[in-house]
Design a protein around this motif. Sequence first.
Motif, mmCIF file in Angstrom:
data_model
loop_
_atom_site.group_PDB
_atom_site.id
_atom_site.type_symbol
_atom_site.label_atom_id
_atom_site.label_comp_id
_atom_site.label_asym_id
_atom_site.label_seq_id
_atom_site.Cartn_x
_atom_site.Cartn_y
_atom_site.Cartn_z
ATOM 1 N N ASP A 51 0.962 -1.022 -0.030
ATOM 2 C CA ASP A 51 -0.165 0.089 -0.089
ATOM 3 C C ASP A 51 1.054 1.177 -0.173
ATOM 4 O O ASP A 51 1.346 1.751 0.962
ATOM 5 C CB ASP A 51 -0.994 -0.105 1.347
ATOM 6 N N ARG A 53 0.530 4.220 -0.039
ATOM 7 C CA ARG A 53 -0.050 5.283 0.660
ATOM 8 C C ARG A 53 0.486 5.369 2.057
ATOM 9 O O ARG A 53 0.643 6.236 2.734
ATOM 10 C CB ARG A 53 -1.530 5.424 0.675
ATOM 11 N N LYS A 54 1.128 4.234 2.570
ATOM 12 C CA LYS A 54 1.813 4.103 3.701
ATOM 13 C C LYS A 54 3.121 4.211 3.689
ATOM 14 O O LYS A 54 3.765 3.603 2.868
ATOM 15 C CB LYS A 54 1.150 2.744 4.367
ATOM 16 N N GLN A 57 5.369 1.312 3.612
ATOM 17 C CA GLN A 57 5.405 0.110 2.414
ATOM 18 C C GLN A 57 5.712 0.710 1.227
ATOM 19 O O GLN A 57 5.522 0.237 0.088
ATOM 20 C CB GLN A 57 3.678 -0.413 2.298
ATOM 21 N N LYS A 167 1.229 4.822 -7.143
ATOM 22 C CA LYS A 167 -0.022 5.070 -6.355
ATOM 23 C C LYS A 167 -0.896 3.639 -6.519
ATOM 24 O O LYS A 167 -1.562 3.236 -5.566
ATOM 25 C CB LYS A 167 -0.925 6.108 -6.763
ATOM 26 N N GLY A 169 0.396 0.644 -6.699
ATOM 27 C CA GLY A 169 1.433 -0.432 -6.377
ATOM 28 C C GLY A 169 2.022 -1.066 -7.469
ATOM 29 O O GLY A 169 2.406 -2.272 -7.278
#
Length: 230
Positions: A51, A53-54, A57, A167, A169
């Motif tokens: 993810d 966004r984290k 990660q 974004k 992945g």
Amino acid sequence: MSKLTKNQKSVADKVEAGKAYTLEEASKLVKEITTTKFDASLDIDVRLGVDPRKANQMVRGVVSLPNGTGKVTRVLCLCTPDQEATAKEAGADYVGLDEYIDKIKGGWTDIDVIITMPSCMGKVGPLGRVLGPRGLMPNPKSGTVTMDVAKAVKEVKQGKIDFKVDKAGIIHTSIGKVNMTPEQILGNAKEFISTVIKLKPAAAKGTYIKSIFISSTMSKGVKIDPKSVE
């Protein structure tokens, strides 16, 4: 649905739908299904089970392709006067500081990579609005902000690239040209994928490498079995 060209029809059946090929097979097949008259770029797409966004990660890194990128990389080195000579000797196409900062402010971005020094970032930082959207902003994580600019220039000229998961992945990058031999394509792809595997975040759960596709400009994508590169 658009009609297939004569060349597209001739290679349409060479890639089996849904089949996952070994990396070695795909390195040969991608050359066979390329019908462009120009020297097409060789692209690789790796879908990750992360993810983006984290922050814990995020997958970002650099890799030195053993067989180079197959293209001429135009390098601008923004450095202090005492480093200009060594940067030129290392192969930088453009070397300087204030005059190139002014050119960039005026809209000039006819370059592929910018390498600079930590002491110059005060002047380079404000160029973020111009360089950021084009992927040209120097970054310590990619090795383009360094005290040893000569070494960084040499590495980029020899085939060092940086990559970052998007974004969705997916990591999408070019790892060469179709005029390379299957062995050279295999070597570059293997080095790239193994580097991505080493960067697996501790916070990523489940399957890390979800899918891998290799393709050339305007060709079909060839699916690669991730197990063949582990």
